[in-house]
Design an enzyme around this catalytic site. Structure first.
Site, PDB file in Angstrom:
ATOM      1  N   ASP A   1       0.782  -1.189   0.257  1.00  0.00           N
ATOM      2  CA  ASP A   1      -0.082   0.138  -0.185  1.00  0.00           C
ATOM      3  C   ASP A   1       0.722   1.321  -0.083  1.00  0.00           C
ATOM      4  O   ASP A   1       2.209   1.190   0.355  1.00  0.00           O
ATOM      5  CB  ASP A   1      -0.840   0.164   1.245  1.00  0.00           C
ATOM      6  CG  ASP A   1      -1.851  -1.143   1.195  1.00  0.00           C
ATOM      7  OD1 ASP A   1      -2.101  -1.928   0.266  1.00  0.00           O
ATOM      8  OD2 ASP A   1      -2.913  -0.932   2.064  1.00  0.00           O
ATOM      9  N   ASP A   2       0.306   2.303  -0.454  1.00  0.00           N
ATOM     10  CA  ASP A   2       0.562   3.726  -0.285  1.00  0.00           C
ATOM     11  C   ASP A   2       1.708   4.271  -1.199  1.00  0.00           C
ATOM     12  O   ASP A   2       2.254   5.471  -1.185  1.00  0.00           O
ATOM     13  CB  ASP A   2       1.356   3.818   1.223  1.00  0.00           C
ATOM     14  CG  ASP A   2       0.222   3.887   2.282  1.00  0.00           C
ATOM     15  OD1 ASP A   2      -0.952   3.300   1.878  1.00  0.00           O
ATOM     16  OD2 ASP A   2       0.487   3.944   3.415  1.00  0.00           O
TER      17      ASP A   2
ATOM     18  N   HIS B   1      -6.030   2.841  -3.980  1.00  0.00           N
ATOM     19  CA  HIS B   1      -6.080   3.234  -2.559  1.00  0.00           C
ATOM     20  C   HIS B   1      -6.585   4.726  -2.046  1.00  0.00           C
ATOM     21  O   HIS B   1      -5.912   5.220  -1.230  1.00  0.00           O
ATOM     22  CB  HIS B   1      -4.585   2.947  -2.182  1.00  0.00           C
ATOM     23  CG  HIS B   1      -4.553   2.698  -0.530  1.00  0.00           C
ATOM     24  ND1 HIS B   1      -5.118   1.982   0.269  1.00  0.00           N
ATOM     25  CD2 HIS B   1      -3.483   3.015   0.316  1.00  0.00           C
ATOM     26  CE1 HIS B   1      -4.869   1.792   1.565  1.00  0.00           C
ATOM     27  NE2 HIS B   1      -3.783   2.665   1.566  1.00  0.00           N
TER      28      HIS B   1
ATOM     29  N   HIS C   1      -5.488   9.065   0.358  1.00  0.00           N
ATOM     30  CA  HIS C   1      -5.542   8.340   1.492  1.00  0.00           C
ATOM     31  C   HIS C   1      -6.456   8.700   2.845  1.00  0.00           C
ATOM     32  O   HIS C   1      -6.208   8.959   3.817  1.00  0.00           O
ATOM     33  CB  HIS C   1      -3.958   8.297   2.173  1.00  0.00           C
ATOM     34  CG  HIS C   1      -3.668   6.949   2.914  1.00  0.00           C
ATOM     35  ND1 HIS C   1      -3.803   6.927   4.296  1.00  0.00           N
ATOM     36  CD2 HIS C   1      -3.216   5.927   2.258  1.00  0.00           C
ATOM     37  CE1 HIS C   1      -3.591   5.635   4.405  1.00  0.00           C
ATOM     38  NE2 HIS C   1      -3.318   4.766   3.235  1.00  0.00           N
TER      39      HIS C   1
ATOM     40  N   HIS D   1       3.743  -2.059   3.323  1.00  0.00           N
ATOM     41  CA  HIS D   1       3.792  -0.597   2.757  1.00  0.00           C
ATOM     42  C   HIS D   1       4.993  -0.297   1.901  1.00  0.00           C
ATOM     43  O   HIS D   1       6.202  -0.401   2.671  1.00  0.00           O
ATOM     44  CB  HIS D   1       3.557   0.544   3.756  1.00  0.00           C
ATOM     45  CG  HIS D   1       2.437   0.292   4.631  1.00  0.00           C
ATOM     46  ND1 HIS D   1       2.107  -0.767   5.403  1.00  0.00           N
ATOM     47  CD2 HIS D   1       1.095   0.687   4.294  1.00  0.00           C
ATOM     48  CE1 HIS D   1       0.724  -0.567   5.951  1.00  0.00           C
ATOM     49  NE2 HIS D   1       0.244   0.351   5.271  1.00  0.00           N
TER      50      HIS D   1
HETATM   51 NI    NI Z   1      -2.614   3.045   3.349  1.00  0.00          NI
END
Ligand code: NI
Length: 239
Positions: free
Chosen positions: A48-49, A99, A103, A190
């Site tokens: 993620d991210d 995503h 955020h 991440h």
């Molecule tokens: Ni996230």
């Protein structure tokens, strides 16, 4: 037995020995020749991210070298900073997901704002990768899902969370994953932290030695015969 019949029998015996008959095989979309046989151990790594230059590219190098695929849930506003890395994910057989744009916790904004967060990222992804690649699945930030019916795509949570963002310790993160991982796990990392990249690659090495295969979330569900539904949240490969 005639010559042709003998030849056929030989071929059939060969296929049986190779274990190619009688197995339920699922084709791998990234590579038409490869197959994901049933009865093996599969897990999905998710990141993620990102994308983030300096960490995501190193991760892609490592995954390629180890012949492992993964799923990347991208923050929309970061895509323009590293479009080449997103193209690379697609080319190298990884699954790309949404995503949100910035955020956002989707249970702390209005339904309109939440949809806008999802739509903006979807538009950035299809502009870069082509309409045919979408719609991209959603991982809601913090796993918070207020809009199940309105997301319009399958949603993905996780079953193994080493809290890599908290400890930023390669050994701790690796160990936390290895303690909990089992067939059909969806593992959360991440790829914006260098320590997480190192831990994820160490996890690939360790689990490959135990006979695990690394596939995308989409493939993991398909292997389990799960048909992804829009608005449903998936935590493991079997639901
Ligand atoms: Ni996230």
């Amino acid at each position: 037995m005639g010559q042709r019949a003998r030849m056929l029998a030989t071929v059939l015996m060969g296929l049986l020995c190779l274990g190619l008959l009688g197995r339920d095989e699922v084709s791998l979309p990234a590579d038409g020749d490869a197959a994901l046989p049933a009865g093996e151990k599969y897990v999905a790594l998710t990141f993620d991210d990102g994308p983030k230059r300096g960490t995501t590219d190193r991760l892609l190098d490592g995954l390629k070298q180890k012949r492992a695929t993964a799923t990347f849930f991208l923050i929309g506003q970061q895509i323009a900073q590293a479009p080449d890395l997103v193209l690379r994910m697609e080319e190298e057989g990884h699954q790309i997901g949404n995503h949100t744009w910035s955020h956002q916790r989707l249970d702390s904004v209005t339904p309109e704002e939440a949809l806008c967060e999802i739509r903006q990222t979807e538009e950035a992804l299809t502009a870069l990768l082509g309409e045919q690649t979408g719609p991209h699945w959603l991982r809601p930030p913090y796993g918070q899902v207020p809009l199940e019916a309105e997301a319009g795509v399958p949603m993905v949570k996780w079953s193994v969370d080493p809290r890599d963002w908290e400890s930023r310790d390669v050994k701790k993160v690796t160990q936390a994953v290895l303690e909990c991982a089992e067939p059909n796990s969806i593992i959360l990392f991440h790829d914006i932290y260098s320590t997480s990249v190192d831990a994820a690659l160490a996890v690939v090495d360790a689990l490959q030695k135990e006979g695990y295969w690394f596939v995308t979330v989409e493939e993991l569900l398909r292997i389990n015969g799960v048909i992804p539904q829009a608005g449903t949240l998936y935590r493991t490969g079997n639901g």
